[in-house]
Design a protein around this motif. Structure first.
Motif, short mmCIF file in Angstrom:
data_model
loop_
_atom_site.label_atom_id
_atom_site.label_comp_id
_atom_site.label_asym_id
_atom_site.label_seq_id
_atom_site.Cartn_x
_atom_site.Cartn_y
_atom_site.Cartn_z
N ASP A 20 0.86 -1.18 0.00
CA ASP A 20 0.00 0.00 0.00
C ASP A 20 0.90 1.23 0.00
OD1 ASP A 20 -2.28 -1.59 0.19
OD2 ASP A 20 -2.36 -1.45 2.38
N ARG A 21 0.49 2.26 -0.70
CA ARG A 21 1.28 3.49 -0.77
C ARG A 21 1.44 4.10 0.62
NH1 ARG A 21 2.99 6.80 -4.59
NH2 ARG A 21 1.85 5.80 -6.27
N GLY A 22 2.67 4.44 0.96
CA GLY A 22 2.96 5.11 2.23
C GLY A 22 2.92 4.23 3.46
N VAL A 23 2.93 2.93 3.28
CA VAL A 23 2.81 2.02 4.42
C VAL A 23 3.91 2.25 5.46
CG1 VAL A 23 4.06 0.10 3.33
CG2 VAL A 23 2.45 -0.37 5.14
N PHE A 24 5.12 2.56 5.02
CA PHE A 24 6.22 2.71 5.97
C PHE A 24 6.28 4.08 6.62
CE2 PHE A 24 7.89 -0.59 2.97
CZ PHE A 24 7.78 -1.64 3.86
N THR A 25 5.39 4.98 6.24
CA THR A 25 5.37 6.31 6.84
C THR A 25 4.27 6.45 7.88
OG1 THR A 25 3.94 7.18 5.10
CG2 THR A 25 6.32 7.36 4.75
N SER A 27 2.22 6.07 11.41
CA SER A 27 2.72 6.23 12.77
C SER A 27 2.22 5.15 13.73
CB SER A 27 2.33 7.61 13.32
OG SER A 27 0.92 7.75 13.31
N ASP A 28 1.34 4.27 13.25
CA ASP A 28 0.77 3.21 14.09
C ASP A 28 1.37 1.86 13.68
OD1 ASP A 28 -0.75 1.44 15.57
OD2 ASP A 28 -2.66 1.98 14.63
N PRO A 29 2.18 1.24 14.55
CA PRO A 29 2.79 -0.05 14.22
C PRO A 29 1.78 -1.13 13.85
CG PRO A 29 3.77 0.83 16.22
CD PRO A 29 2.60 1.71 15.87
N ALA A 30 0.64 -1.15 14.53
CA ALA A 30 -0.38 -2.16 14.24
C ALA A 30 -0.97 -1.94 12.84
CB ALA A 30 -1.49 -2.12 15.29
N GLU A 31 -1.13 -0.70 12.44
CA GLU A 31 -1.66 -0.39 11.11
C GLU A 31 -0.66 -0.81 10.02
OE1 GLU A 31 -3.41 3.41 8.60
OE2 GLU A 31 -2.96 3.65 10.73
N ILE A 32 0.63 -0.60 10.28
CA ILE A 32 1.66 -1.03 9.34
C ILE A 32 1.63 -2.55 9.20
CG2 ILE A 32 4.17 -1.18 8.95
CD1 ILE A 32 4.36 1.56 10.45
N ALA A 33 1.54 -3.24 10.34
CA ALA A 33 1.52 -4.70 10.33
C ALA A 33 0.29 -5.23 9.58
CB ALA A 33 1.54 -5.24 11.75
N ARG A 34 -0.87 -4.63 9.82
CA ARG A 34 -2.10 -5.07 9.12
C ARG A 34 -1.96 -4.89 7.61
NH1 ARG A 34 -4.60 -2.50 13.50
NH2 ARG A 34 -4.94 -0.63 12.24
N SER A 35 -1.39 -3.76 7.22
CA SER A 35 -1.22 -3.48 5.80
C SER A 35 -0.26 -4.48 5.16
CB SER A 35 -0.70 -2.06 5.61
OG SER A 35 -0.46 -1.80 4.25
N MET A 55 7.68 -9.72 6.62
CA MET A 55 8.78 -9.38 7.52
C MET A 55 10.02 -8.99 6.72
SD MET A 55 9.62 -8.90 10.67
CE MET A 55 8.49 -9.80 11.73
N SER A 56 10.28 -9.68 5.63
CA SER A 56 11.44 -9.36 4.79
C SER A 56 11.33 -7.95 4.22
CB SER A 56 11.57 -10.36 3.64
OG SER A 56 11.91 -11.62 4.15
N MET A 57 10.16 -7.59 3.76
CA MET A 57 9.99 -6.26 3.19
C MET A 57 10.15 -5.18 4.26
SD MET A 57 9.76 -4.58 0.44
CE MET A 57 9.22 -5.68 -0.83
N LEU A 58 9.63 -5.41 5.44
CA LEU A 58 9.76 -4.46 6.55
C LEU A 58 11.23 -4.30 6.94
CD1 LEU A 58 8.60 -2.60 8.68
CD2 LEU A 58 8.00 -4.62 10.04
N LEU A 84 3.55 -7.49 13.61
CA LEU A 84 3.46 -8.44 12.50
C LEU A 84 3.54 -9.87 13.01
CD1 LEU A 84 3.15 -8.35 9.43
CD2 LEU A 84 5.63 -8.30 9.25
N ARG A 85 4.45 -10.11 13.94
CA ARG A 85 4.54 -11.45 14.56
C ARG A 85 3.22 -11.84 15.21
NH1 ARG A 85 9.55 -9.18 16.20
NH2 ARG A 85 11.25 -10.03 14.94
N LYS A 86 2.62 -10.88 15.95
CA LYS A 86 1.32 -11.15 16.60
C LYS A 86 0.25 -11.45 15.56
CE LYS A 86 2.02 -7.99 20.46
NZ LYS A 86 1.56 -6.72 21.05
N ALA A 87 0.23 -10.66 14.49
CA ALA A 87 -0.78 -10.82 13.46
C ALA A 87 -0.73 -12.19 12.81
CB ALA A 87 -0.64 -9.72 12.40
#
Length: 92
Positions: A20-25, A27-35, A55-58, A84-87
Motif C-alpha cells: 500500500d502506498r505510504g505504508v512505511f510512513t 505512525s501506528d505499528p499495528a496499522e503497518i503490520a495489518r497493511s 517481515m522481509s519487506m519491513l 506483524l509477529r502477533k498478526a
C-alpha cells in the motif's frame, strides 16, 4: 533523466509483494503490520510464506533507509515487527 536508487525500485516493484502506498510512513505499528499482512496474503508474486515476505519487506525498508530514517519512525517500524509477529501468530 531522473535516477532512482535500486532500493526504491525494489520497494516499488518487488516480487515479494505489492505494498500500500505510504505504508512505511504510518505512525501506528499495528496499522503497518495489518497493511503488510494484507499485502502479503493477497500477493501472487511472493516466493516465500506471507509472514516471511511481509517481515522481509519491513526489514529491507528499515535497513535500506539506514541513517536517513528518523529515530522516531525507526522505533515505529521496529514495533511493527512485533505487531506483524502477533498478526501471524508467531510471537516469541
Amino acid at each position: 533523466m531522473t535516477t532512482h536508487k535500486w532500493s526504491q525500485r525494489v520497494t516499488e516493484h518487488s516480487d515479494a509483494l505489492t505494498l500500500d502506498r505510504g505504508v512505511f510512513t504510518k505512525s501506528d505499528p499495528a496499522e503497518i503490520a495489518r497493511s503488510l499482512k494484507r499485502s502479503a496474503e493477497h500477493s501472487r508474486r511472493r516466493k516465500a510464506t506471507p509472514f516471511r515476505s511481509a517481515m522481509s519487506m519491513l526489514t529491507f525498508y528499515i535497513n535500506r533507509a539506514g541513517k536517513d530514517l528518523p529515530e522516531k519512525q525507526k522505533k515505529v517500524l521496529e514495533a511493527a515487527k512485533d505487531e506483524l509477529r502477533k498478526a501471524f501468530g508467531k510471537e516469541k
